[in-house]
Write a protein that holds these residues in place. Structure first.
Motif, PDB file in Angstrom:
ATOM      1  N   ASP A 179      -0.620  -4.337  -9.608  1.00 31.30           N
ATOM      2  CA  ASP A 179      -0.265  -4.505  -8.804  1.00 31.30           C
ATOM      3  C   ASP A 179       1.969  -4.980  -9.053  1.00 31.30           C
ATOM      4  N   LYS A 193      -8.384  -4.595   2.446  1.00 29.81           N
ATOM      5  CA  LYS A 193      -6.773  -4.256   1.785  1.00 29.81           C
ATOM      6  C   LYS A 193      -6.043  -4.974   1.842  1.00 29.81           C
ATOM      7  N   GLU A 211       0.787  -1.124   0.573  1.00 20.72           N
ATOM      8  CA  GLU A 211      -0.076  -0.338   0.203  1.00 20.72           C
ATOM      9  C   GLU A 211       1.022   1.644  -0.025  1.00 20.72           C
ATOM     10  N   ALA A 232      -7.849  -9.829   0.398  1.00 18.84           N
ATOM     11  CA  ALA A 232      -9.974  -9.763   0.497  1.00 18.84           C
ATOM     12  C   ALA A 232     -10.157 -11.710   0.949  1.00 18.84           C
ATOM     13  N   SER A 268      -9.344  -6.697  -7.345  1.00 18.90           N
ATOM     14  CA  SER A 268      -9.876  -6.408  -6.278  1.00 18.90           C
ATOM     15  C   SER A 268     -10.601  -7.665  -5.661  1.00 18.90           C
ATOM     16  N   PHE A 269      -9.994  -8.790  -6.061  1.00 14.02           N
ATOM     17  CA  PHE A 269     -10.383 -10.512  -5.114  1.00 14.02           C
ATOM     18  C   PHE A 269      -9.171 -10.231  -3.856  1.00 14.02           C
ATOM     19  N   LYS A 270      -7.408  -9.565  -4.229  1.00 11.57           N
ATOM     20  CA  LYS A 270      -6.428  -9.403  -3.558  1.00 11.57           C
ATOM     21  C   LYS A 270      -7.174  -8.196  -2.677  1.00 11.57           C
ATOM     22  N   SER A 271      -7.375  -6.643  -3.183  1.00  6.57           N
ATOM     23  CA  SER A 271      -7.524  -5.075  -1.506  1.00  6.57           C
ATOM     24  C   SER A 271      -8.527  -5.143  -2.874  1.00  6.57           C
ATOM     25  N   ASN A 272      -9.769  -4.060  -1.697  1.00  4.33           N
ATOM     26  CA  ASN A 272     -10.999  -3.856  -2.547  1.00  4.33           C
ATOM     27  C   ASN A 272     -11.230  -3.713  -0.778  1.00  4.33           C
ATOM     28  N   ARG A 273     -12.317  -2.075  -0.538  1.00  4.34           N
ATOM     29  CA  ARG A 273     -12.906  -1.464   0.529  1.00  4.34           C
ATOM     30  C   ARG A 273     -13.472  -2.532   2.238  1.00  4.34           C
ATOM     31  N   LYS A 274     -13.274  -3.728   1.413  1.00  5.87           N
ATOM     32  CA  LYS A 274     -13.759  -4.668   3.178  1.00  5.87           C
ATOM     33  C   LYS A 274     -12.846  -5.244   3.042  1.00  5.87           C
ATOM     34  N   GLU A 311     -11.736 -13.614   3.240  1.00  6.80           N
ATOM     35  CA  GLU A 311     -13.118 -14.247   3.037  1.00  6.80           C
ATOM     36  C   GLU A 311     -13.584 -15.755   3.666  1.00  6.80           C
TER      37      GLU A 311
END
Length: 634
Positions: free
Chosen positions: A477, A534, A393, A537, A526-532, A541
């Motif tokens: 990435d 960072k 990040e 991910a 988006s399945f590695k880093s998202n709002r839910k 999940e």
């Protein structure tokens, strides 16, 4: 896991006792059997000869002596370190073609794969491996290494001879003459805390890059031609294929398949468990899919002294939360003082300078685990594949990092540049806000007090990871992809291999199974880093669904190594005795630059802690290097 080495087309005959002594020096890589083979110039077996091979075996699959190595028939010879996880499928395919097997080992399967397909068979292998394959009739050879570099392989061309081995030290011992230290590699080490492939600390000795092979023959060696290094798998090329996005719903099945392959062993097996996501997810999968009718062992580290790094209570509570009596937890109690006492012996097992202090901890953990098991599963590789490091990040959103906790956003930090005190903070700001995304990957490693190294930037060096890297420059990435070719291969996996092998323990990494790697590389970001989440991910999940009792928002812990305290007190005499004008000069470093850093550190300036640590490791490695005896004519 094992260790091997050899010299082909040597300038003088090698004797049995010489080769046995070289093999004995790395017997920790394989204490179950040691074999040596000598061949004359016609590649016929002999009592002494110009071609010499040795193999140290750690027996994991088919413990019978029939699977000892070198594994050979009347024409071919194989030396293989690692495991081929899909060997049973390959074996069935070969049997359908009429191949008869004499053992139940993956070694013989690899032997038959290479016998039938040669280098074309590399694409069919799913595993961790480094090997040497010799066709004695056609006087040809192949050396190869697995996709991500889980297993090491070094080589050297010496006149008409070709030398190779699992350890840099073995290649040195098989050499007829001591090669000089490569000063450019010393600079790379001070920058990165490791030496990036294909380079090593020694001039003229190279690491075979992951996913590559070399193919040569004796006629070419006679002409002093260096075998060409060829890629058979590459992360950049795989991504550039533009394959369809991975189905996130398949992750559990892919990981279960990986575990089922990597849990095959004829010796006791367990799993290293921290309180982190990576190993906890593997444990949850074991609970659901494997520990139904058979027990499974987990190993967690506890420290005898109070430290925020102790994850044992969280890990124990996590396992108990499954209410499964088949899950057996073992606590490995570690005394921090014991770790410190291991420092002076570290370079008996680490063959190059290495700057991660956790190498000592990994070694102690491996020693403790080896008391119960011969194979341990580990969560390594998940951070690089699924966006797991906090510096990712920082790379994506450049900022000035303070006290390893707080980040000042880039624009705000830039405004503060004129009022930052001293050169250190202005240099740190420039490194962390480097505008070029490719270069920023490297500047995030460089200690600001070593800013003079920027005069010869590492991105100008001939580093394997930079080949074709421009095609990745615009990826969000990029840093993780670069890590697969740098930090993962040359730091994390280097550490795991050397620390575990020092204890004769095999460590397997389910996240680096071919299918998991391919899945992760095709997974939308988006399945590695998202709002839910960072970081990681999709792993979080899945873990939340498998283990609702897991504290998914728990901050990631790291080992808070008391490095400053040990350097300042426990190791002070060792530092001052080892890091001096002579030792610094022998490494090609300017004592007028580096010795004042040591002096400032012992006057209380903590900015130089990591530099003193790096210099100490260079000096300790150099002391070992100077004691290595070389192969000489008798």
């Amino acid at each position: 896991m094992c260790g091997f080495g050899g010299i082909l087309n040597n300038a003088f005959p090698v004797r049995q006792r010489q080769l046995a002594a070289i093999a004995a020096a790395v017997s920790f890589r394989g204490p179950d059997d040691c074999s040596v083979r000598l061949y004359d110039q016609h590649l016929h077996a002999s009592e002494d000869g110009n071609n010499a091979l040795f193999f140290n075996r750690l027996a994991i699959i088919d413990l019978d002596h029939r699977s000892n190595q070198p594994f050979e028939d009347e024409r071919y010879t194989l030396m293989f370190n690692g495991e081929i996880y899909n060997y049973q499928d390959l074996k069935k395919s070969l049997q359908q073609d009429g191949v008869f097997f004499h053992t139940s080992s993956d070694t013989e399967v690899l032997f038959q794969v290479l016998k039938k397909w040669g280098t074309k068979g590399l694409s069919q292998l799913n595993g961790m491996f480094a090997f040497c394959w010799i066709d004695r009739n056609d006087r040809k050879f192949i050396i190869a290494r697995d996709r991500t570099g889980i297993k090491p392989l070094y080589y050297k061309q010496q006149g008409r001879s070709f030398i190779f081995g699992s350890e840099l030290d073995s290649v040195l011992r098989l050499s007829n003459g001591l090669s000089p230290i490569r000063t450019e590699s010393v600079r790379q080490f001070l920058w990165m805390q490791f030496i990036p492939s294909p380079h090593t600390i020694i001039q003229g000795i190279f690491k075979l890059p992951p996913g590559h092979y070399m193919e040569g023959n004796w006629d070419s060696l006679d002409r002093q031609e260096v075998p060409r290094v060829v890629s058979y798998w590459d992360a950049y090329a795989k991504i550039a294929e533009g394959t369809a996005d991975a189905d996130p719903g398949q992750l559990e099945n892919i990981l279960v398949d990986s575990l089922s392959r990597q849990m095959v062993a004829d010796v006791p097996l367990g799993l290293f468990l921290s309180s982190g996501v990576d190993s906890s997810l593997l444990a949850a999968l074991v609970n659901k899919h494997f520990a139904v009718s058979r027990p499974f062992n987990f190993f967690t580290v506890a420290f005898n002294e109070t430290t925020s790094s102790d994850e044992s209570q969280d890990a124990l509570a996590f396992i108990k939360g499954f209410n499964n009596p088949q899950l057996q937890s073992h606590t490995l109690s570690i005394d921090a003082t014991l770790i410190g006492e291991k420092l002076e012996r570290l370079y008996d097992y680490f063959d190059e300078p290495f700057g991660d202090p956790a190498s000592l901890l990994n070694w102690i953990i491996s020693i403790k685990a080896r008391e119960s098991v011969t194979v341990a599963l580990s969560g390594d590789g998940a951070d690089e594949l699924f966006w797991g490091y906090t510096r990712y990040e920082q790379w994506k959103h450049p900022s000035l990092r303070l006290l390893n906790k707080f980040n000042i956003p880039g624009k705000l930090a830039s405004l503060a540049r004129p009022v930052l005190p001293g050169k250190y903070w202005r240099t740190k700001l420039a490194l962390e806000l480097e505008p070029d995304p490719l270069r920023r990957h490297f500047t995030l490693f460089l200690p600001p007090v070593l800013k003079h190294l920027l005069q010869q930037p590492i991105w100008d060096d001939n580093i394997w990871a930079l080949e074709q890297s421009a095609r990745m420059r615009d990826r969000e990435d990029l840093i993780a992809i670069l890590d697969i070719k740098t930090y993962l291969a040359d730091a994390m996996l280097h550490k795991v291999d050397r620390a575990s092998m020092a204890a004769s323990l095999e460590v397997r990494v389910p996240y680096l199974d071919n299918t998991v790697i391919d899945f992760a590389m095709a997974l939308p970001f988006s399945f590695k880093s998202n709002r839910k989440f960072k970081y990681k991910a999709i792993l979080k999940e899945l873990l939340r669904g498998l283990a609702p009792h897991y504290a998914i928002d728990r901050p990631k812990k790291g080992f808070n190594f008391p490095l400053d305290r040990w350097l300042r007190f426990d190791w002070k005499d060792l530092v001052l005795a080892s890091v001096n004008k002579e030792s610094v000069a022998s490494l090609g470093l300017d004592d007028k630059i580096y010795l004042p850093m040591v002096e400032k550190y012992y006057r209380g300036d903590k900015k130089f802690t990591i530099v003193v640590w790096y210099l100490l490791n260079l000096a300790l490695w150099n002391q070992k290097f100077n004691k290595i005896s070389l192969l000489r004519p008798i």
